[in-house]
Each structure stands twice: as structure tokens, then as C-alpha cells.
Motif scaffolding. Structure first.
Motif, mmCIF file in Angstrom:
data_model
loop_
_atom_site.group_PDB
_atom_site.id
_atom_site.type_symbol
_atom_site.label_atom_id
_atom_site.label_comp_id
_atom_site.label_asym_id
_atom_site.label_seq_id
_atom_site.Cartn_x
_atom_site.Cartn_y
_atom_site.Cartn_z
ATOM 1 N N ILE A 668 0.945 -0.722 0.139
ATOM 2 C CA ILE A 668 0.106 -0.109 -0.638
ATOM 3 C C ILE A 668 0.868 1.289 -0.085
ATOM 4 O O ILE A 668 0.524 2.413 -0.678
ATOM 5 N N ALA A 669 2.188 1.225 0.474
ATOM 6 C CA ALA A 669 2.628 2.541 1.153
ATOM 7 C C ALA A 669 3.314 2.476 -0.354
ATOM 8 O O ALA A 669 3.537 3.925 -0.944
ATOM 9 N N ALA A 670 3.377 1.600 -1.299
ATOM 10 C CA ALA A 670 4.546 2.013 -1.927
ATOM 11 C C ALA A 670 3.179 2.149 -3.612
ATOM 12 O O ALA A 670 3.824 2.857 -4.230
ATOM 13 N N ALA A 671 2.536 1.985 -2.974
ATOM 14 C CA ALA A 671 1.152 1.960 -4.823
ATOM 15 C C ALA A 671 0.998 3.599 -3.794
ATOM 16 O O ALA A 671 0.107 4.090 -5.513
ATOM 17 N N GLY A 672 0.744 3.635 -3.444
ATOM 18 C CA GLY A 672 0.766 5.797 -2.764
ATOM 19 C C GLY A 672 -1.011 5.695 -2.299
ATOM 20 O O GLY A 672 -1.701 4.526 -2.305
ATOM 21 N N PRO A 673 -1.626 6.823 -2.693
ATOM 22 C CA PRO A 673 -2.805 7.024 -1.821
ATOM 23 C C PRO A 673 -4.112 6.460 -2.924
ATOM 24 O O PRO A 673 -3.323 6.361 -4.646
ATOM 25 N N GLY A 674 -5.391 5.836 -2.728
ATOM 26 C CA GLY A 674 -5.916 5.918 -3.423
ATOM 27 C C GLY A 674 -5.798 3.909 -4.177
ATOM 28 O O GLY A 674 -6.950 3.748 -4.566
ATOM 29 N N ASP A 675 -5.288 3.593 -3.208
ATOM 30 C CA ASP A 675 -4.774 1.984 -3.444
ATOM 31 C C ASP A 675 -5.241 1.255 -2.693
ATOM 32 O O ASP A 675 -4.406 0.022 -2.296
#
Length: 686
Positions: A668-675
Motif C-alpha cells: 500500500i505504501a509503495a502504491a500510494g494513496p487511492g489503492d
């Protein structure tokens, strides 16, 4: 303690450490420890006076030397034989002027009645072998009694160890077999060293250098001790080994020494296969020795099987009368021949397959000869065999090439095994099938996963087994149906799926037309279609396993892994293709009445299938928090009892939840907000 006077000596601790005893420097045995204690008591040496930097044994030896040479020499006539035999060992580490010690040692070495004492004193004299008179006496002793000859040989060969970083402690320990400035080691010295297997070895075995508790009983211990002293002089060791192997071959040397000598030959050959190939034939000849211990030692090599003469001897031992006389040696010979791809092992291997005695450990090395052995394997598998033999045949051939023609026989074997297992479970749901039956059925499924997925009958049998009475065998069949891109193990680990989300779920959001993608659109469509067809077949089977979780009977397999946990994990491996299973998994994940392990497994699987972090994270945090008492209460006791820590928390469940939570939060942290996913479900209750 007696006054040392002019006989005061210093302690040669380097020879203790680097030449005669291992670096741990514990006492070499209780016998030697008691003898040294008796000597110290008789000398009156006070406690605390010793060289304490390299271990307790060296400290005790140095304390004895502190009494001085005259006091130690008088103990050579002590009434206690243990004290008499310990005195030469202590004197061997006395760094003293020659005129202080040599005359008395020479005299005692000539007239001491005990062969062990004389042998030890001759080793002491070796410290002064550069003096002509001493060297002459040692050379004369080479022609004396066996114990005197061995002691003189050791005295001439061994030298005091140098300071650390200096030359070797053993004569000629580099690439030469010469003494320091004294020319080559004479044949008479080597011949005397070869006496270590007889009465001379028995005398050496009475001294601390060869304490049976440390070195082994006579004659093994003395032979091993001499060999260890010769490791640094390979040419001398080779000459000694030639004599020793000859004595072993004609029965003059006890069979218990065979292992030492074969290992020495093996290591010499590994160091220089040209120079020391002569020992290969001698070891090979021992394969026909009348004593089975010698034959077994001769078959236990690591390097000699690269030598043609030894291979020839193995081929003789592997078949015919020799094989019938000693099947154990024949099997070892077959394995070594097979590992080298030597076809001379084929008759023996076929004979064992036909007799049902070819274990997996014998078949595995024969992978290079698979094409010649599959017919015999197929013929054997076609019979109604015990489960142990089926497992051995399939496990042993797991890495072989060309197994496709054996699919019909393995399918039939799986049907027979499945019927046996189902019969056991059907009569009593709690009954445990035989472990080996489950192993064999799993091996058959693994074989069909590799070779049988294009065979209609194999697929039909796997589907029937997948819904049979025993869930463990059913899971093995489902794993086979999932195809070769799955693990060969029927247990699940979260680490085996660590890349599933990135390789399946995320890939659905990216273009197939990557510059790194070498597949054509048509080929990619074909792959996707096949994967989708496989998923459509196995998803109902895995859901069937989950639906049976509340029925009476076993809930975990032969190695302790829960069936429902495995089923969830494998659904997760399918990624987005397992979307049809999401509703059932959500129900399990959010039901507080379900086992904690199942809720964590379902949450983890849903993350891989849907990217549902919003629903997964609260459940995982609930069980990843060691302070949550309800997490323990939610963990029902099954056949695989949870391993609890001191706080009563299931450590395995805790680790599983924490691992899954870390992976999801990292993505989640690697994907960024909204994922984070879109499942807006309430936090779980206890």
C-alpha cells in the motif's frame, strides 16, 4: 613442590596446540586426566601455577613442568604406572637445554621396562634429533622392539611446533617429505610408523596422545593418531598408507582401522589424483575383503570413484556373486556407478527394481540413466505394490527426464492408493491413514502434475481423488490440477505467495504490450485461456475443501498443516482468477466464530484476489496484536495444537498475521494513496 633448581624448564605450549592435541585443549580422556592429576599431586605442585592461556589441559601440563626436570625424571620410576606413563608426555613439552635433559632421557629410554614409557621418551628425544648422538640412538631403535621402533620413528619425524606463523610442526609439511636439513625420510622410519597397528600401537595407546576416550580404541586410535601426524607430509603419508593397506588386505591389520586408511587414500587422491592414484586400486581390492567391515569402508569414498581402477572394482562388487554376498556394499557400489553414469550399474539396478528393493536413495543418483531404467520402473509400478515401494519409486525418479510413458502406471497406482485411504477414512472420519500411504499418494499426484496433465484419464482420476473422502489426498490432487507453476509441496507458506499479487492482480491493470513481453497477443491469449480454464476447475474443488471444515474428522494433514489454511492459500495463489471464491472467503474472514488461523488465511487470500486491503487489514491487525486477548480465544484447538508463548498467544498465528500485515502495508505504501481497495467493512469483533 620440589625445588626446580637448575632443571627449571619453560613450557612449549605451541607443540601442545599445533602438533599433538586439538585446539579445544580439553583433557584427552578421563584416564589421562586422572593420571596427570596423580602426577601433580605427587609433585606437590600448588594450584594456580600454570600456563593458562590455551586451555585447561595445557595449563595442567605446564604446572607439572614447573616442578623441574629432575623431579619429573624421578617419576619415571614411580610405583604407579599411570604416573610413570604421564611423565614422558609432560617432558615432551619441556623446552630445556640439551645437557640438562638429554643424558637422563637417553638412559631411561634404554632401560625402562614399560614399552609405553620407552616409546614416550623416544618421542621426547626427537626434540634433540639434530644432535648426532641422539640421532644415532633413534636410528638404532628403529631396529629394536616394535614400541621402540615406533617411538624412534615419531621422534625422528616430529619436531617441536614453531611459533605461530612459522614453519610447520611436522617434518616436510609443505610439498616435500624431507626433514629440516636431514634429507628424505628413510624407508626404515616409514616401516616403523606402519607398526602402529600392532603391539607398538598398543603401547602408544597407553599414552595421553592416544587416549582411547579421545582417539578411539586400539588399533583404531593409534592408526588414526599416526595418520593425523602425517597429514602435513603427503608423500610420507602415501608411503605409510601403501604399507598399511597391504597389511589390511592380507589380514595382518585389524579391520577396525579400515575406515582411517580408506579416508586417507580418499583425501590423498583428492589432493593429487595423478600422484596418489596408486591407492585407488588398493582400496578397490578391499571391496573383496573377507571382513564385511573392510568392504563397507572401501565402498565409502568421496573422491576415489573418479579413478578408473576403483570404478572397475565397484562394478565387480555391484553384481554377480559379490553382490549376493554383500548387498549393502553392492548398493553403495551401484549408487556410485550410477552417479557417474556408468552403465555397468544397469543390471544391478534393474534387478533391485524388479525385486522391490530399489530405494529412493539408490534411484536418485541414476537420473542420467533414466531412459534405460524407465521400462523396469513401469513394469514394477504396474503391480499392486505396498505404499512404501510406490513412494520410493516415485520419489527416487522425481528428477528424472522422460517420465511421460509411465503415466498410465502411476494413474493406476494413485487409484489403488486413493481407495485404501478413502476406505480408512470412510469407516471412521477421525481415523488416520497410514503416513506412508499419504506420502505415496502425494508423490503420485506430484508425478502426474509434471507428466500427466495432457492425459485424459490422469485428469479424470485426479478430479475424482480431489473430491474423495480424505481431504489430504484430495488437496494433493488439486495441487496437481493447478499445474506445474505451483509448488511441489501440499503445504502452504505465505512466502510462496509473496509475489502473487504483483505478478497476477497488478498485471491485470497493466498492458500486455510491454517492450519486455516477447509473447504474441495470440500466445498470450492462449496462456490466459489455459490459466482461466484451470482456475475454473480447481476453485470449486478448493471451496469444497473449505465447505467440509466443520465435518467430523481430521482438520490437518500428516505434517500438521490445516486443510482450510492450504485451500485459502491456494485460492490466493490464483489471484484475480479466483474472484468467484471471494464471497465465501469474506464470510470466513469476518466470522468471529471461525478459527483465527482460517480468518487470517482468508484475509490474506482476499488481498491477493481482490486487493481488498480495507477488509483484510483490520482482521490481520486484530490477530497481529499480541495484547488482544480475544485473538487467543478465537483460536480453536485442532489436531495441530497452537504453539503458545508465555502470554498464552498462539505464536504461529501471531507470526502469520504479522507477516501478512507487513506485506500488505508495504505494498500500500509503495502504491500510494487511492489503492487501498474498496471493501468498507467494519472492524472485526472477537
Amino acid at each position: 613442590m620440589e625445588s626446580a633448581g637448575e632443571g627449571r624448564v619453560t613450557f612449549d605450549w605451541q607443540s601442545v596446540v599445533y602438533r599433538d592435541f586439538d585446539v579445544d585443549l580439553d583433557e584427552p580422556g578421563s584416564r589421562s586426566g586422572a593420571a596427570l592429576d596423580a602426577l601433580l599431586d605427587d609433585l606437590g605442585v600448588p594450584e594456580g601455577e600454570g600456563w593458562a592461556l590455551v586451555g585447561a589441559w595445557a595449563e595442567q601440563l605446564s604446572r607439572a613442568l614447573a616442578a623441574g626436570v629432575p623431579a619429573l625424571l624421578r617419576r619415571l620410576a614411580h610405583p604407579d604406572v599411570a604416573v610413570r606413563r604421564m611423565a614422558p608426555v609432560v617432558l615432551a613439552y619441556a623446552a630445556a637445554p640439551a645437557d640438562v635433559i638429554v643424558p637422563a632421557i637417553r638412559e631411561h629410554s634404554l632401560h625402562a621396562p614399560d614399552p609405553a614409557v620407552r616409546l614416550g621418551l623416544l618421542v621426547v628425544l626427537g626434540r634433540y634429533a639434530d644432535r648426532p648422538a641422539v640421532r644415532a640412538q633413534l636410528r638404532r631403535c628403529l631396529r629394536g622392539e616394535p614400541a621402540d621402533a615406533l617411538g624412534a620413528a615419531l621422534g625422528l619425524l616430529l619436531r617441536p611446533a614453531p611459533r605461530p606463523g612459522g614453519a610447520s610442526a611436522v617434518v616436510g609439511s609443505s610439498a616435500t617429505s624431507t626433514t629440516e636439513g636431514a634429507g628424505p625420510v628413510e624407508d626404515a622410519v616409514v616401516e616403523a610408523l606402519a607398526l602402529c597397528g600392532g603391539e607398538a600401537g598398543a603401547a602408544l595407546g597407553e599414552l595421553a596422545w592416544c587416549d582411547p576416550e579421545w582417539a578411539g580404541a586400539v588399533p583404531y586410535g593409534p592408526v588414526d593418531a599416526v595418520d593425523s601426524w602425517l597429514v602435513g607430509t603427503p608423500e610420507v603419508r602415501s608411503r605409510w598408507l601403501t604399507l598399511m593397506l597391504a597389511a589390511l588386505g592380507d589380514g595382518r591389520l585389524d579391520a577396525v582401522a579400515a575406515r582411517v586408511l580408506v579416508e586417507a587414500a580418499d583425501r590423498l587422491y583428492a589432493a593429487d589424483s595423478t600422484r596418489y592414484a596408486c591407492h585407488a586400486a588398493a582400496v578397490g581390492a578391499l571391496l573383496d575383503h573377507p571382513d564385511p567391515a573392510v568392504r563397507q569402508a572401501a565402498a565409502s569414498t568421496n573422491y576415489l570413484h573418479a579413478c578408473g581402477s576403483y570404478l572397475d572394482a565397484l562394478a565387480v562388487a555391484a553384481s554377480g556373486p559379490a553382490a549376493r554376498r554383500d548387498p549393502e556394499v553392492a548398493q553403495a557400489a551401484l549408487a556410485r556407478l550410477a552417479r557417474r553414469g556408468d552403465r555397468r550399474c544397469l543390471p544391478g539396478l534393474r534387478e533391485r527394481v524388479a525385486a522391490g528393493t530399489a530405494g529412493a536413495e539408490l534411484l536418485r543418483p541414476a537420473a542420467a540413466l533414466a531412459e534405460y531404467l524407465w521400462p523396469a520402473i513401469r513394469e514394477r509400478l504396474a503391480q499392486d505394490l505396498p505404499a512404501a515401494e510406490v513412494n520410493a519409486l516415485l520419489s527416487g525418479t522425481q528428477q528424472w527426464r522422460g517420465g511421460g510413458p509411465a503415466v498410465p502406471e502411476v494413474v493406476a497406482a494413485l487409484e489403488r492408493l486413493s481407495r485404501r485411504v478413502d476406505a480408512t477414512v470412510s469407516g471412521d472420519p477421525h481415523a488416520r491413514p497410514e503416513f506412508i500411504e499419504l506420502e505415496a499418494a502425494s508423490a503420485a499426484c506430484a508425478f502426474l502434475r509434471r507428466w500427466g496433465l495432457d492425459d485424459a484419464r490422469a485428469l479424470a482420476v485426479l478430479r475424482r481423488v480431489a473430491v474423495g473422502a480424505d481431504p489430504e489426498t484430495g488437496l494433493a490432487a488439486i495441487r496437481a490440477l493447478m499445474g506445474q507453476n505451483t509448488s511441489t509441496d501440499t503445504t502452504t507458506r505465505s512466502s510462496t505467495r509473496s509475489s502473487t499479487r504483483s505478478s497476477t492482480h497488478s498485471s491485470t491493470r497493466s498492458s500486455r504490450h510491454s517492450s519486455a513481453d516477447s509473447l504474441t497477443d495470440a500466445a498470450a491469449d492462449s496462456v490466459d485461456s489455459a490459466a482461466g480454464e484451470m482456475a475454473s476447475q480447481v476453485i470449486p474443488l478448493l471451496l469444497n475443501v473449505l465447505a467440509r471444515r466443520h465435518r467430523p474428522g481430521r482438520v490437518a494433514g500428516r505434517r500438521g498443516w490445516r486443510f482450510d489454511d492450504n485451500a485459502c492459500g491456494w485460492l490466493g495463489e490464483l489471484g484475480p482468477r479466483a474472484g468467484a471464491a471471494a464471497p465465501a472467503l469474506r464470510g470466513m474472514r469476518d466470522d468471529p466464530a471461525e478459527a483465527g488461523a482460517l480468518r487470517v488465511a482468508a484475509a490474506d487470500a482476499l488481498w491477493y484476489i481482490t486487493g481488498d486491503a480495507t477488509g483484510a487489514v483490520p482482521v490481520l491487525r486484530h490477530f497481529a496484536n499480541p495484547g488482544t486477548a480475544s485473538a487467543t480465544a478465537a483460536t480453536i484447538v485442532t489436531e495441530r495444537a497452537p504453539v503458545a508463548n508465555e502470554g498464552g498467544v498462539d505464536a504461529a498465528l501471531l507470526a502469520r498475521a504479522q507477516d501478512a500485515l507487513r506485506r500488505i502495508e508495504r505494498e500500500i505504501a509503495a502504491a500510494g494513496p487511492g489503492d487501498e481497495g474498496d471493501d468498507d467493512r467494519p472492524a472485526p469483533t472477537g
